[in-house]
Scaffold this active site. Structure first.
Site, PDB file in Angstrom:
ATOM      1  N   LYS A  70     -20.128 -37.741 -22.002  1.00 59.17           N
ATOM      2  CA  LYS A  70     -19.842 -36.686 -21.014  1.00 59.17           C
ATOM      3  C   LYS A  70     -20.290 -35.320 -21.534  1.00 59.17           C
ATOM      4  O   LYS A  70     -20.295 -35.084 -22.741  1.00 59.17           O
ATOM      5  CB  LYS A  70     -18.334 -36.633 -20.719  1.00 59.17           C
ATOM      6  CG  LYS A  70     -17.789 -37.923 -20.130  1.00 59.17           C
ATOM      7  CD  LYS A  70     -16.267 -37.921 -20.023  1.00 59.17           C
ATOM      8  CE  LYS A  70     -15.774 -37.144 -18.821  1.00 59.17           C
ATOM      9  NZ  LYS A  70     -14.310 -37.323 -18.632  1.00 59.17           N
ATOM     10  N   GLY A 113     -19.414 -34.337 -11.985  1.00 58.20           N
ATOM     11  CA  GLY A 113     -19.851 -35.672 -12.395  1.00 58.20           C
ATOM     12  C   GLY A 113     -21.238 -35.701 -13.024  1.00 58.20           C
ATOM     13  O   GLY A 113     -21.786 -36.768 -13.258  1.00 58.20           O
ATOM     14  N   GLU A 130     -16.022 -40.665 -24.611  1.00 60.81           N
ATOM     15  CA  GLU A 130     -14.688 -41.154 -24.269  1.00 60.81           C
ATOM     16  C   GLU A 130     -14.761 -42.653 -24.061  1.00 60.81           C
ATOM     17  O   GLU A 130     -15.807 -43.174 -23.664  1.00 60.81           O
ATOM     18  CB  GLU A 130     -14.215 -40.541 -22.933  1.00 60.81           C
ATOM     19  CG  GLU A 130     -13.442 -39.278 -23.085  1.00 60.81           C
ATOM     20  CD  GLU A 130     -13.035 -38.672 -21.744  1.00 60.81           C
ATOM     21  OE1 GLU A 130     -13.222 -39.300 -20.678  1.00 60.81           O
ATOM     22  OE2 GLU A 130     -12.528 -37.551 -21.780  1.00 60.81           O
ATOM     23  N   LEU A 141     -12.867 -46.289 -19.090  1.00 59.64           N
ATOM     24  CA  LEU A 141     -11.784 -47.111 -18.555  1.00 59.64           C
ATOM     25  C   LEU A 141     -12.318 -47.998 -17.439  1.00 59.64           C
ATOM     26  O   LEU A 141     -13.096 -47.557 -16.598  1.00 59.64           O
ATOM     27  CB  LEU A 141     -10.635 -46.229 -18.058  1.00 59.64           C
ATOM     28  CG  LEU A 141      -9.976 -45.337 -19.132  1.00 59.64           C
ATOM     29  CD1 LEU A 141      -8.852 -44.505 -18.523  1.00 59.64           C
ATOM     30  CD2 LEU A 141      -9.435 -46.172 -20.286  1.00 59.64           C
ATOM     31  N   GLU A 180      -6.279 -32.995 -14.153  1.00 56.89           N
ATOM     32  CA  GLU A 180      -6.807 -34.295 -13.732  1.00 56.89           C
ATOM     33  C   GLU A 180      -6.541 -35.358 -14.791  1.00 56.89           C
ATOM     34  O   GLU A 180      -6.739 -35.113 -15.988  1.00 56.89           O
ATOM     35  CB  GLU A 180      -8.318 -34.193 -13.479  1.00 56.89           C
ATOM     36  CG  GLU A 180      -8.651 -33.230 -12.351  1.00 56.89           C
ATOM     37  CD  GLU A 180     -10.100 -33.326 -11.873  1.00 56.89           C
ATOM     38  OE1 GLU A 180     -10.353 -32.960 -10.716  1.00 56.89           O
ATOM     39  OE2 GLU A 180     -10.975 -33.760 -12.661  1.00 56.89           O
ATOM     40  N   ASN A 221      -8.929 -28.063 -13.828  1.00 58.99           N
ATOM     41  CA  ASN A 221      -9.737 -27.159 -13.024  1.00 58.99           C
ATOM     42  C   ASN A 221      -8.925 -25.890 -12.761  1.00 58.99           C
ATOM     43  O   ASN A 221      -7.813 -25.956 -12.254  1.00 58.99           O
ATOM     44  CB  ASN A 221     -10.127 -27.825 -11.713  1.00 58.99           C
ATOM     45  CG  ASN A 221     -11.121 -28.941 -11.944  1.00 58.99           C
ATOM     46  OD1 ASN A 221     -12.040 -28.799 -12.750  1.00 58.99           O
ATOM     47  ND2 ASN A 221     -10.937 -30.062 -11.277  1.00 58.99           N
ATOM     48  N   ARG A 225      -8.935 -23.441 -10.660  1.00 61.09           N
ATOM     49  CA  ARG A 225      -9.291 -22.871  -9.356  1.00 61.09           C
ATOM     50  C   ARG A 225      -8.645 -23.704  -8.263  1.00 61.09           C
ATOM     51  O   ARG A 225      -8.018 -24.718  -8.529  1.00 61.09           O
ATOM     52  CB  ARG A 225     -10.808 -22.914  -9.184  1.00 61.09           C
ATOM     53  CG  ARG A 225     -11.308 -24.343  -9.369  1.00 61.09           C
ATOM     54  CD  ARG A 225     -12.717 -24.558  -8.956  1.00 61.09           C
ATOM     55  NE  ARG A 225     -13.232 -25.812  -9.459  1.00 61.09           N
ATOM     56  CZ  ARG A 225     -13.068 -27.007  -8.878  1.00 61.09           C
ATOM     57  NH1 ARG A 225     -12.388 -27.095  -7.752  1.00 61.09           N
ATOM     58  NH2 ARG A 225     -13.560 -28.095  -9.416  1.00 61.09           N
TER      59      ARG A 225
HETATM   60  P1  ADP Z   1     -16.453 -33.628 -13.889  1.00 59.84           P
HETATM   61  O1  ADP Z   1     -15.911 -32.371 -14.467  1.00 59.84           O
HETATM   62  O2  ADP Z   1     -17.939 -33.754 -14.042  1.00 59.84           O
HETATM   63  O3  ADP Z   1     -15.988 -33.884 -12.482  1.00 59.84           O
HETATM   64  P2  ADP Z   1     -14.420 -35.448 -14.936  1.00 59.84           P
HETATM   65  O4  ADP Z   1     -14.063 -35.509 -16.378  1.00 59.84           O
HETATM   66  O5  ADP Z   1     -13.479 -34.732 -14.038  1.00 59.84           O
HETATM   67  O6  ADP Z   1     -15.896 -34.814 -14.804  1.00 59.84           O
HETATM   68  O7  ADP Z   1     -14.648 -36.911 -14.388  1.00 59.84           O
HETATM   69  C1  ADP Z   1     -15.101 -37.147 -13.073  1.00 59.84           C
HETATM   70  C2  ADP Z   1     -14.907 -38.605 -12.714  1.00 59.84           C
HETATM   71  O8  ADP Z   1     -15.624 -39.456 -13.606  1.00 59.84           O
HETATM   72  C3  ADP Z   1     -13.467 -39.079 -12.806  1.00 59.84           C
HETATM   73  O9  ADP Z   1     -12.732 -38.822 -11.649  1.00 59.84           O
HETATM   74  C4  ADP Z   1     -13.676 -40.579 -13.016  1.00 59.84           C
HETATM   75  O10 ADP Z   1     -13.999 -41.211 -11.802  1.00 59.84           O
HETATM   76  C5  ADP Z   1     -14.893 -40.631 -13.897  1.00 59.84           C
HETATM   77  N1  ADP Z   1     -14.499 -40.661 -15.335  1.00 59.84           N
HETATM   78  C6  ADP Z   1     -14.341 -39.587 -16.145  1.00 59.84           C
HETATM   79  N2  ADP Z   1     -13.949 -39.967 -17.391  1.00 59.84           N
HETATM   80  C7  ADP Z   1     -13.859 -41.313 -17.362  1.00 59.84           C
HETATM   81  C8  ADP Z   1     -13.521 -42.327 -18.334  1.00 59.84           C
HETATM   82  N3  ADP Z   1     -13.199 -42.014 -19.591  1.00 59.84           N
HETATM   83  N4  ADP Z   1     -13.525 -43.629 -17.933  1.00 59.84           N
HETATM   84  C9  ADP Z   1     -13.867 -43.975 -16.668  1.00 59.84           C
HETATM   85  N5  ADP Z   1     -14.211 -43.076 -15.719  1.00 59.84           N
HETATM   86  C10 ADP Z   1     -14.211 -41.767 -16.047  1.00 59.84           C
END
Ligand code: ADP
Length: 447
Positions: free
Chosen positions: A158, A165, A200, A203, A275, A289, A291
């Site tokens: 990430k 995303g 990470e 999951l 989140e 977030n 905001r």
């Molecule tokens: P962004 O800031 O780009 O939106 P997030 O960390 O909020 O990134 O993650 C966005 C989405 O990606 C989550 O809602 C989930 O669907 C998926 N996701 C993020 N981290 C994981 C993880 N460790 N395992 C599985 N899915 C993940």
């Protein structure tokens, strides 16, 4: 209280903020690009200022132009909405340095949460559970492989500066690490001008559960329950509901209390969202977030609290009037994000809206800047309307949503209304039995 607020955004959220200001007796200033001269919020605002050409970097992201508009029109405060400059700490600082109030958190808190690794460290110190992963950025493929061997495959790479995303890559085995690592970095560099990435555990079947919080910066903080945003395509939310059909009262209170306590300890100011991923009864913090969220209306529907009004009140220096015991969750609410896109291919479909007839009736809210004769410009996000439906129970809410989607007419362009109609007739959805991968499977099946 403020006399005049500048809304540094466009589309439905600009209109949403305008409405809250109006109801508080506050005048509004709309800023817009040349492509948005005919937008609904521009028409409704007391004053409007054109700040540049269509590309967002020249208009909605143009800090000097926005500050000049604020100075010329003599506003007291600036509301950034979501997206654009809403999580830009430099913007928050510049707004304050020019003598205006930023309707949002301090620049320090935006910065803290904008770096996902710092945010995760902070969350851990605040007692929030985390997804297992790298403690900091990973600098090499070897590190990715070593982590995968330690925490188990698959893992997710990430972007440290992530959002929307982007810059996320799943790695199933050591063989795939090299390609995913360089792809994630390239994507992160292009999207955020920062190629730093972290790892990470991926999951397998989590739900996305997020907690709405409010703080006043003085150490008071509350939570307003959760939203289930597991219905996603390419990590972007499509349909959200509150409360989550997956949580019981004990889980709901546990995570809500943890989030509210974190807000109090941080002395966080304004509205925010924590989140989490939720799997097998456990929560894992992923980000905060700093905001207002697109999906905030479902929380408003089940709590009766106007979140934009609370943001404005807090920014004007008020201590939080809400106490946790005042916040009662009633009934159920669902939001459908309606995009100007082909519902099967998701190719954007901007253009002229020939007919427009939004649904109405009890428990139905439509947040949208659309009107008949309006031309949707091709330069921005394709979300053009949000349909928010509420009812005393999830079942009644679903029936109401079904008839509201039937009534909704947006003629002349393609929209994702048919996709929502398809989602809500699936037995898994009716049973509330879905995770973050469910929608991808449904959409994939049709291809
Ligand atoms: P962004 O800031 O780009 O939106 P997030 O960390 O909020 O990134 O993650 C966005 C989405 O990606 C989550 O809602 C989930 O669907 C998926 N996701 C993020 N981290 C994981 C993880 N460790 N395992 C599985 N899915 C993940």
């Amino acid at each position: 209280m403020f006399d005049r607020v500048l809304i540094a955004n466009r589309g439905e959220i600009a209109l949403r903020i305008h409405r809250a200001c109006r109801e508080m007796g506050i005048e509004t200033v709309a800023v817009h690009s040349t492509a948005d001269a005919d937008a609904m919020h521009v028409r409704l605002a007391d004053v409007s200022v054109c700040i540049g050409p269509p590309p967002a970097r020249d208009s909605y992201l143009n800090i000097p132009a926005i500050l000049s508009a604020a100075t010329i029109t003599g506003v007291d405060a600036i509301h950034p909405g979501y997206g654009f400059l809403s999580e830009n700490a430099r913007f928050a600082e510049a707004v304050e340095a020019h003598g205006f109030t930023f309707i949002g958190p301090t620049a320090e808190h935006i910065r803290l949460m904008g770096d996902k690794i710092v945010a995760k460290k902070t969350a851990q110190e605040l007692g929030l559970p985390l997804v297992p992963g790298s403690p900091g950025p990973v600098a090499s493929v070897e590190e990715v492989v070593a982590l995968g061997e330690k925490i188990g495959w698959p893992v997710l790479i990430k972007a440290v500066a992530g959002g929307g995303g982007r810059g996320m890559k799943v790695v199933n085995s050591p063989e795939g690490a090299s390609e995913a690592f360089s792809l994630a970095r390239t994507e992160a560099k292009a999207a955020f001008n920062n190629d730093s990435v972290y790892v990470e555990k991926y999951l397998a079947k989590p739900r996305h559960i997020e907690i709405q919080v409010l703080g006043d910066g003085l150490g008071n903080g509350v939570h307003l329950g959760e939203r289930d945003c597991s219905l996603q395509r390419r990590h972007q939310k499509v349909l959200e509901e509150a409360p989550s059909p997956a949580l019981n009262a004990e889980q709901r209170n546990r995570i809500g209390e943890l989030a509210a306590a974190a807000v109090r300890t941080l002395k966080y100011r304004g509205a925010g969202t924590m989140e989490f991923l939720f799997q097998d009864g456990e929560f894992y913090f992923i980000e905060m977030n700093t905001r207002l969220q697109v999906e905030h209306p479902i929380t408003e529907a089940v709590t009766g609290i106007d979140l934009v009004r609370e943001q404005i009140r807090i920014a004007a220096g008020g201590a939080l009037a809400l106490r946790q015991q005042d916040i009662v969750i009633y009934g159920h609410a669902i939001e459908c994000r309606i995009n100007a896109e082909n519902p099967q291919t998701f190719v954007p479909s901007p253009g002229k809206v020939v007919d427009y007839h939004p649904p109405g009736g009890l428990g139905v809210r439509v947040d949208s800047g659309l009107y008949a004769g309006y031309s949707i410009p091709p330069f921005y996000d394709s979300m053009v309307a949000k349909l928010i439906v509420s009812g005393p129970s999830r079942n009644e809410c679903l029936m109401r949503l079904r008839r509201s989607l039937e009534e909704f007419v947006i003629g002349g362009i393609e929209t994702t209304i048919p996709l929502h109609q398809e989602i809500i007739q699936q037995q898994d959805f009716i049973d509330g039995d879905y995770d973050i991968h469910w929608l991808e499977k449904l959409v994939g099946l049709k291809k």
